[in-house]
Motif scaffolding. Structure first.
Motif, short mmCIF file in Angstrom:
data_model
loop_
_atom_site.label_atom_id
_atom_site.label_comp_id
_atom_site.label_asym_id
_atom_site.label_seq_id
_atom_site.Cartn_x
_atom_site.Cartn_y
_atom_site.Cartn_z
N UNK A 59 0.82 -1.21 0.00
CA UNK A 59 0.00 0.00 0.00
C UNK A 59 0.86 1.26 0.00
N UNK A 60 1.90 1.26 0.82
CA UNK A 60 2.76 2.44 0.91
C UNK A 60 3.98 2.37 -0.02
N UNK A 61 4.09 1.26 -0.75
CA UNK A 61 5.20 1.07 -1.69
C UNK A 61 6.55 1.21 -0.98
N UNK A 62 6.66 0.54 0.14
CA UNK A 62 7.88 0.53 0.95
C UNK A 62 8.20 -0.93 1.26
N UNK A 63 9.45 -1.32 1.13
CA UNK A 63 9.81 -2.71 1.39
C UNK A 63 9.57 -3.07 2.85
N UNK A 64 9.33 -4.33 3.09
CA UNK A 64 9.16 -4.80 4.46
C UNK A 64 10.44 -4.56 5.25
N UNK A 65 11.58 -4.79 4.63
CA UNK A 65 12.86 -4.52 5.30
C UNK A 65 12.94 -3.08 5.78
N UNK A 66 12.59 -2.16 4.90
CA UNK A 66 12.64 -0.74 5.28
C UNK A 66 11.64 -0.43 6.39
N UNK A 67 10.44 -0.98 6.30
CA UNK A 67 9.44 -0.75 7.35
C UNK A 67 9.93 -1.22 8.71
#
Length: 78
Positions: A59-67
């Motif tokens: 949804x936010x177009x952010x990798x899980x690693x970055x989150x």
């Protein structure tokens, strides 16, 4: 599922939502969860199951690693 650094995740989740200028209700509706549940993720009181984490990432177009691991407030492209 234990995320690990729950504080980093909750801060990142709050940050990307604010940056997108979205309410908790709007995001929770899109993720098909209650606003109360989403709020607990931002507060660090609860961790999302893996399938919700994937939805959040997409949804936010952010990798899980970055989150989970990065301080997104320090990234310029987010």
């Amino acid at each position: 599922m234990e995320i690990g650094n729950n504080i980093q995740f909750s801060n990142n989740l709050r940050f990307v939502r604010y940056k997108a200028n979205l309410s908790q209700q709007k995001v929770s509706d899109k993720l098909c969860i209650t606003r109360a549940r989403y709020s607990k993720y931002e507060e660090g009181a609860s961790e999302p199951p893996f399938f919700v984490l994937i939805k959040i990432s997409k949804y936010f177009n952010v990798s899980i690693d970055d989150l989970l691991l990065s301080d997104l407030r320090k990234h310029k492209q987010v």
